[in-house]
Design an enzyme around this catalytic site. Structure first.
Site, mmCIF file in Angstrom:
data_model
loop_
_atom_site.group_PDB
_atom_site.id
_atom_site.type_symbol
_atom_site.label_atom_id
_atom_site.label_comp_id
_atom_site.label_asym_id
_atom_site.label_seq_id
_atom_site.Cartn_x
_atom_site.Cartn_y
_atom_site.Cartn_z
ATOM 1 C CG LEU A 141 -1.888 1.159 1.352
ATOM 2 C CD1 LEU A 141 -2.911 1.157 0.225
ATOM 3 C CD2 LEU A 141 -2.609 1.121 2.713
ATOM 4 N N GLY A 147 2.088 7.522 2.554
ATOM 5 C CA GLY A 147 2.026 6.590 3.664
ATOM 6 C C GLY A 147 0.608 6.528 4.198
ATOM 7 C CD1 TRP A 172 7.463 3.587 4.051
ATOM 8 C CD2 TRP A 172 9.358 2.834 4.956
ATOM 9 N NE1 TRP A 172 8.339 4.646 4.133
ATOM 10 C CE2 TRP A 172 9.502 4.209 4.694
ATOM 11 C CE3 TRP A 172 10.437 2.147 5.533
ATOM 12 C CZ2 TRP A 172 10.672 4.916 4.988
ATOM 13 C CZ3 TRP A 172 11.589 2.844 5.824
ATOM 14 C CH2 TRP A 172 11.703 4.209 5.557
ATOM 15 C CB ILE A 173 6.685 -3.850 1.285
ATOM 16 C CG1 ILE A 173 6.220 -2.699 0.397
ATOM 17 C CG2 ILE A 173 5.755 -5.053 1.178
ATOM 18 C CD1 ILE A 173 4.913 -2.049 0.813
ATOM 19 N NE ARG A 283 21.884 -4.205 40.198
ATOM 20 C CZ ARG A 283 23.178 -4.226 39.902
ATOM 21 N NH1 ARG A 283 23.781 -5.379 39.680
ATOM 22 N NH2 ARG A 283 23.845 -3.089 39.795
ATOM 23 C CD GLN A 351 15.225 5.360 34.554
ATOM 24 O OE1 GLN A 351 15.416 5.550 33.356
ATOM 25 N NE2 GLN A 351 15.916 5.989 35.497
ATOM 26 N N GLY A 354 18.358 -0.128 34.746
ATOM 27 C CA GLY A 354 19.446 0.829 34.886
ATOM 28 C C GLY A 354 20.463 0.714 33.759
ATOM 29 C CD GLU A 378 -1.051 -2.320 9.446
ATOM 30 O OE1 GLU A 378 -1.782 -1.647 8.703
ATOM 31 O OE2 GLU A 378 -0.757 -3.508 9.222
#
Length: 394
Positions: A141, A147, A172-173, A283, A351, A354, A378
């Site tokens: 498409l 796009g 972008w297929i 951890r 995060q 870390g 999409e």
């Protein structure tokens, strides 16, 4: 799919996995999918993504297991399952390997076009091959200058006798040069609303070629290329629906496709959450696990809420689709909610880990990169907001 039909497709494994909680066949399918995801797919992901390999063996395995054809009629070789069940299968696969989840979603999108809009003759000829487990589809498409704006498509297909001659470049297929067939959207007239048409194009069509794989931030095993049509000759019998109906075909198919991406995004978020929880329980800092810190517990709780909210939105939209009710707005809500959740949850997972989360030694770094594109393809999330807003005001 009846229980007997599933056992025919995947052997006695399914019978062994049938749950006792009344979920029946759907529960068995999810258990089978988890087993494939955990034992067959997950061990390959890190190395394959590093090499950007197309996961052909993974798709062959899914095909043999009957997982490439779930939401389609058994008459054509499908699994006869509700979309709700299919999307949960997509999520399970994406939790282990997001690139494969995307590939399955794209394949289903292509078969949806033929199933929903093709003539009886076209469905009888093409769907058994699309659903047989050996073929993988791609959806042509987008173009370099078109796009989210489908009306900007410039690829043309001109009827010459009983053959359309197509020229243009698609961008972008997903599944790119690796697909067995392509659903092509090309302009057959200059009418802005009724100028597009859809076609089935096998990969051995003369005049079909491909660009080099894109070097992307994430989803490296979702091989993405240009698909180039240079005087590609397509028999008129491979036209999907009526000439000029391509805009309607594309937009209706994208509603279902957005649910597939929502399920993929939910799987990415679920995987990131699982890694973060496991890490927080192991951890140790200042004499105890970091998971014992209330501040981190609150962060994990928010991540879990994001994942469950994402899952709820795609399941709601799927239930509307399965009931034959309008679900376009809910599909956009699901895609928007799940992809934004994937980005937030993977960011927070990095995060939690870390410095380790910032390295490629831990999978949350890859999941963070994989998540970003779910907000883009999409239909970007800005486009989803436009769709939702316009529907509310209609």
């Amino acid at each position: 799919m009846s229980q007997g039909g599933i056992i025919d497709r995947v052997g006695t494994t399914v019978e062994r996995l049938l749950p006792d909680d009344g979920d029946g066949v759907a529960g068995a399918l999810l258990e089978l999918t988890r087993e494939i995801a955990e034992k067959e797919l997950a061990p390959q992901v890190a190395e394959a993504e590093e090499r950007a390999e197309f996961p052909e063996a993974a798709y062959r395995l899914l095909g043999r297991s009957g997982l490439l054809s779930l939401p389609f009629d058994e008459e054509y070789g499908g699994g006869g399952q509700p979309y709700e069940t299919y999307l949960q299968v997509v999520e399970e696969l994406a939790t282990a390997w997001p690139s494969v989840g995307v590939g399955l979603s794209v394949h289903t999108l292509t078969a949806n076009v033929v199933d929903a809009h093709g003539s009886d003759e076209l469905r009888r000829e093409w769907l058994p091959r699309m659903l047989g487990g050996d073929w993988l589809g791609a959806y042509c498409l987008s173009e370099p200058q078109a796009g989210s704006d489908v009306s900007g498509i410039r690829t043309r297909a001109v009827l010459e006798g009983d053959t359309y001659v197509a020229n243009g470049t698609k961008q972008w297929i997903s599944n790119g040069s690796c697909a067995d067939y392509y659903i092509l959207f090309a302009r057959t007239s200059e009418d802005p609303k009724r100028g597009l048409s859809a076609f089935v194009v096998p990969n051995d069509t003369e005049g079909l070629s491909f660009g080099a794989p894109e070097k992307k931030m994430g989803l490296a095993c979702d091989v993405t290329t240009q698909v180039i049509y240079d005087d590609a000759r397509i028999p008129a019998t491979q036209l999907v629906g009526e000439e000029g109906a391509g805009m309607r075909v594309a937009l209706s198919a994208l509603d279902a496709g957005r649910l597939g991406i929502a399920a993929v995004a939910t799987g990415i978020a679920q995987a990131a959450l699982a890694h973060a929880v496991a890490y927080a329980g192991e951890r140790r800092q200042f004499g105890r696990t970091i998971g014992e810190q209330q501040g981190l517990q609150f962060l994990l709780a928010d991540m879990a809420a994001e994942v469950e909210r994402a899952r709820a939105t795609y399941l709601l939209a799927a239930r509307l689709k399965d009931a034959g009710r309008p679900y376009s707005r809910q599909a956009s809500v699901a895609k928007l909610t799940a992809s934004d959740a994937a980005m937030r949850v993977t960011t927070d997972a990095v995060q939690v880990l870390g410095g380790n989360g910032y390295t490629r030694d831990y999978p949350v770094e890859r999941l963070f990169r994989d998540a970003k594109v779910t907000q883009i393809f999409e239909g970007t999330n800005q486009v989803q907001r436009m769709v939702i807003g316009r529907d509310l005001l209609r």
